[in-house]
Design an enzyme around this catalytic site. Structure first.
Site, PDB file in Angstrom:
ATOM      1  N   HIS A  93      -7.126   2.807   3.835  1.00  0.00           N
ATOM      2  CA  HIS A  93      -6.868   3.614   5.036  1.00  0.00           C
ATOM      3  C   HIS A  93      -8.165   3.819   5.853  1.00  0.00           C
ATOM      4  O   HIS A  93      -8.110   4.034   7.059  1.00  0.00           O
ATOM      5  CB  HIS A  93      -6.346   5.002   4.663  1.00  0.00           C
ATOM      6  CG  HIS A  93      -4.877   5.064   4.365  1.00  0.00           C
ATOM      7  ND1 HIS A  93      -4.317   4.483   3.261  1.00  0.00           N
ATOM      8  CD2 HIS A  93      -3.861   5.667   5.043  1.00  0.00           C
ATOM      9  CE1 HIS A  93      -3.004   4.726   3.260  1.00  0.00           C
ATOM     10  NE2 HIS A  93      -2.710   5.443   4.332  1.00  0.00           N
ATOM     11  N   CYS A 146     -10.958   2.794   0.109  1.00  0.00           N
ATOM     12  CA  CYS A 146      -9.539   3.071   0.346  1.00  0.00           C
ATOM     13  C   CYS A 146      -9.189   2.313   1.621  1.00  0.00           C
ATOM     14  O   CYS A 146      -9.929   2.372   2.616  1.00  0.00           O
ATOM     15  CB  CYS A 146      -9.339   4.572   0.543  1.00  0.00           C
ATOM     16  SG  CYS A 146      -7.726   5.010   1.212  1.00  0.00           S
ATOM     17  N   CYS A 177      -4.472  -1.569  -1.695  1.00  0.00           N
ATOM     18  CA  CYS A 177      -4.568  -0.137  -1.949  1.00  0.00           C
ATOM     19  C   CYS A 177      -5.643   0.057  -3.018  1.00  0.00           C
ATOM     20  O   CYS A 177      -5.507  -0.451  -4.135  1.00  0.00           O
ATOM     21  CB  CYS A 177      -3.217   0.372  -2.447  1.00  0.00           C
ATOM     22  SG  CYS A 177      -3.251   2.100  -2.951  1.00  0.00           S
ATOM     23  N   THR A 195      -6.439   2.720  -4.570  1.00  0.00           N
ATOM     24  CA  THR A 195      -5.966   3.585  -5.646  1.00  0.00           C
ATOM     25  C   THR A 195      -5.194   2.783  -6.693  1.00  0.00           C
ATOM     26  O   THR A 195      -5.477   2.880  -7.894  1.00  0.00           O
ATOM     27  CB  THR A 195      -5.059   4.687  -5.049  1.00  0.00           C
ATOM     28  OG1 THR A 195      -5.800   5.353  -4.027  1.00  0.00           O
ATOM     29  CG2 THR A 195      -4.614   5.668  -6.095  1.00  0.00           C
ATOM     30  N   GLU A 251      -2.845   8.830   8.470  1.00  0.00           N
ATOM     31  CA  GLU A 251      -1.379   8.765   8.546  1.00  0.00           C
ATOM     32  C   GLU A 251      -0.858   9.557   9.747  1.00  0.00           C
ATOM     33  O   GLU A 251       0.214   9.292  10.258  1.00  0.00           O
ATOM     34  CB  GLU A 251      -0.743   9.286   7.255  1.00  0.00           C
ATOM     35  CG  GLU A 251      -0.928   8.366   6.032  1.00  0.00           C
ATOM     36  CD  GLU A 251      -0.049   7.106   6.048  1.00  0.00           C
ATOM     37  OE1 GLU A 251       1.040   7.139   6.639  1.00  0.00           O
ATOM     38  OE2 GLU A 251      -0.485   6.083   5.482  1.00  0.00           O
ATOM     39  N   ASP A 278       0.873  -1.175   0.000  1.00  0.00           N
ATOM     40  CA  ASP A 278       0.000   0.000   0.000  1.00  0.00           C
ATOM     41  C   ASP A 278       0.910   1.224   0.000  1.00  0.00           C
ATOM     42  O   ASP A 278       2.126   1.111   0.200  1.00  0.00           O
ATOM     43  CB  ASP A 278      -0.881  -0.001   1.265  1.00  0.00           C
ATOM     44  CG  ASP A 278      -1.785   1.223   1.337  1.00  0.00           C
ATOM     45  OD1 ASP A 278      -2.392   1.579   0.316  1.00  0.00           O
ATOM     46  OD2 ASP A 278      -1.863   1.856   2.411  1.00  0.00           O
ATOM     47  N   SER A 279       0.313   2.386  -0.175  1.00  0.00           N
ATOM     48  CA  SER A 279       1.103   3.614  -0.129  1.00  0.00           C
ATOM     49  C   SER A 279       1.549   3.948   1.296  1.00  0.00           C
ATOM     50  O   SER A 279       2.466   4.735   1.485  1.00  0.00           O
ATOM     51  CB  SER A 279       0.267   4.776  -0.673  1.00  0.00           C
ATOM     52  OG  SER A 279      -0.917   4.883   0.085  1.00  0.00           O
TER      53      SER A 279
HETATM   54  N1  DGL Z   1      -4.700   3.186   1.029  1.00  0.00           N
HETATM   55  C1  DGL Z   1      -4.765   3.646  -0.295  1.00  0.00           C
HETATM   56  C2  DGL Z   1      -6.020   3.324  -1.006  1.00  0.00           C
HETATM   57  O1  DGL Z   1      -6.594   2.319  -0.644  1.00  0.00           O
HETATM   58  C3  DGL Z   1      -4.037   4.842  -0.723  1.00  0.00           C
HETATM   59  C4  DGL Z   1      -4.288   6.123  -0.093  1.00  0.00           C
HETATM   60  C5  DGL Z   1      -3.408   7.138  -0.754  1.00  0.00           C
HETATM   61  O2  DGL Z   1      -2.214   6.893  -0.841  1.00  0.00           O
HETATM   62  O3  DGL Z   1      -3.926   8.160  -1.199  1.00  0.00           O
HETATM   63  O4  DGL Z   1      -6.455   3.991  -1.901  1.00  0.00           O
END
Ligand code: DGL
Length: 271
Positions: free
Chosen positions: A190, A188, A73, A75, A154, A10-11
């Site tokens: 997160h 997402c 992730c 995205t 974050e 993931d990011s």
């Molecule tokens: N956790 C990520 C997602 O599911 C990425 C969030 C991000 O880096 O903007 O989209």
């Protein structure tokens, strides 16, 4: 094959929602996780940039000879629908979050009104709506980008009573409430870290679907069906890599996984 680790990326810390579920479902699996914390967020970037980052993340995990790569992730998963990220990859088993998540959402809705929240890149791509329509065309889908949720997570603003998180969630989710969705996809990975506040704002009757948890369930089904699940009695090892400070990452890891036992964290470079 069964003894190899599962690769997850993931990011940032979002994919830990997948790791948490994976370790619950398959405690004997070794997991190698990459959080590209130096370049988070991905969701506000262009498709070209996200694809470039994703290929570097995949190449990083490939060097560990993992048996499967999970794109935890939303995205990157949305970019995977239009870009061949795994072309020439040595790893043949991989998945993004979209299909496991929409399958769960379609099964959960009772009034056929599903909401999707995600990063700007995910919502712009429209992939969740397309994937839902492939399964059912009688479902109405309502989408909303929530760009401020990722920085909140974050930076640790995740408590259900946090005033800032609450205000932002109310602002983003007002439209969803008015549309009377009964199922909300946290598109997402997160966002499940904000589950408490999102659920308070949406109300008890709304079922939240976590994309991180759904991809973990998908991985369990796939590995068991393919005879590739780890066959040992000891607890699996969890090795976490991040591309920025491991101290900062470690704080988040403890908060989000609820422990720091049996976990090793390293800082790495993926470029
Ligand atoms: N956790 C990520 C997602 O599911 C990425 C969030 C991000 O880096 O903007 O989209």
């Amino acid at each position: 094959m069964s003894e190899l680790a599962i690769g997850v990326f993931d990011s940032g810390v979002g994919g830990l929602t997948c790791v948490k579920e994976l370790t619950k479902l398959m405690p004997h699996e070794d997991i190698i996780y990459l959080g590209d914390t130096a370049r988070v967020p991905y969701g506000t970037k262009s498709v070209d940039t996200i694809a470039k980052y994703a290929k570097e993340d995949i190449a990083f995990l490939e060097q560990f000879n993992v048996k499967m790569i999970l794109i935890a992730c939303g995205t990157v998963s949305s970019v995977l629908m239009s870009r061949p990220l795994f072309e020439n990859s040595s790893v043949s088993s991989f998945s993004g979050v979209i299909y496991p998540t929409v399958t769960a959402a379609c099964a959960a809705t009772r009034n056929n009104r599903i909401g999707v929240i995600g990063t700007p890149a995910t919502i712009r791509s429209g992939v969740y709506g397309k994937a839902i329509r492939e399964i059912r065309n009688d479902i109405k889908v309502f989408s909303k980008a929530c760009p401020m949720f990722v920085p909140l997570v974050e930076n640790g603003y995740t408590d259900r009573n946090d005033r800032v998180a609450r205000l932002i969630a109310e602002e983003y989710l007002e439209g969803m409430k008015q549309e009377e969705v009964d199922t909300l996809i946290l598109g997402c990975t997160h966002y499940p870290h904000l589950e408490g506040v999102i659920s308070e704002v949406m109300g008890e009757g709304v079922k939240l679907i976590s994309s991180g948890a759904e991809i973990a369930k998908y991985a369990e089904r796939t590995l068991i069906t393919g005879g590739e699940a780890a066959d040992r009695s000891e607890q699996g090892k969890l090795t976490l890599y991040c591309t920025d400070s491991e101290e900062l990452f470690a704080e988040n890891v403890e908060t989000f996984l609820g422990h720091k036992d049996n976990i090793t964290i390293y800082r790495c470079s993926v470029k």
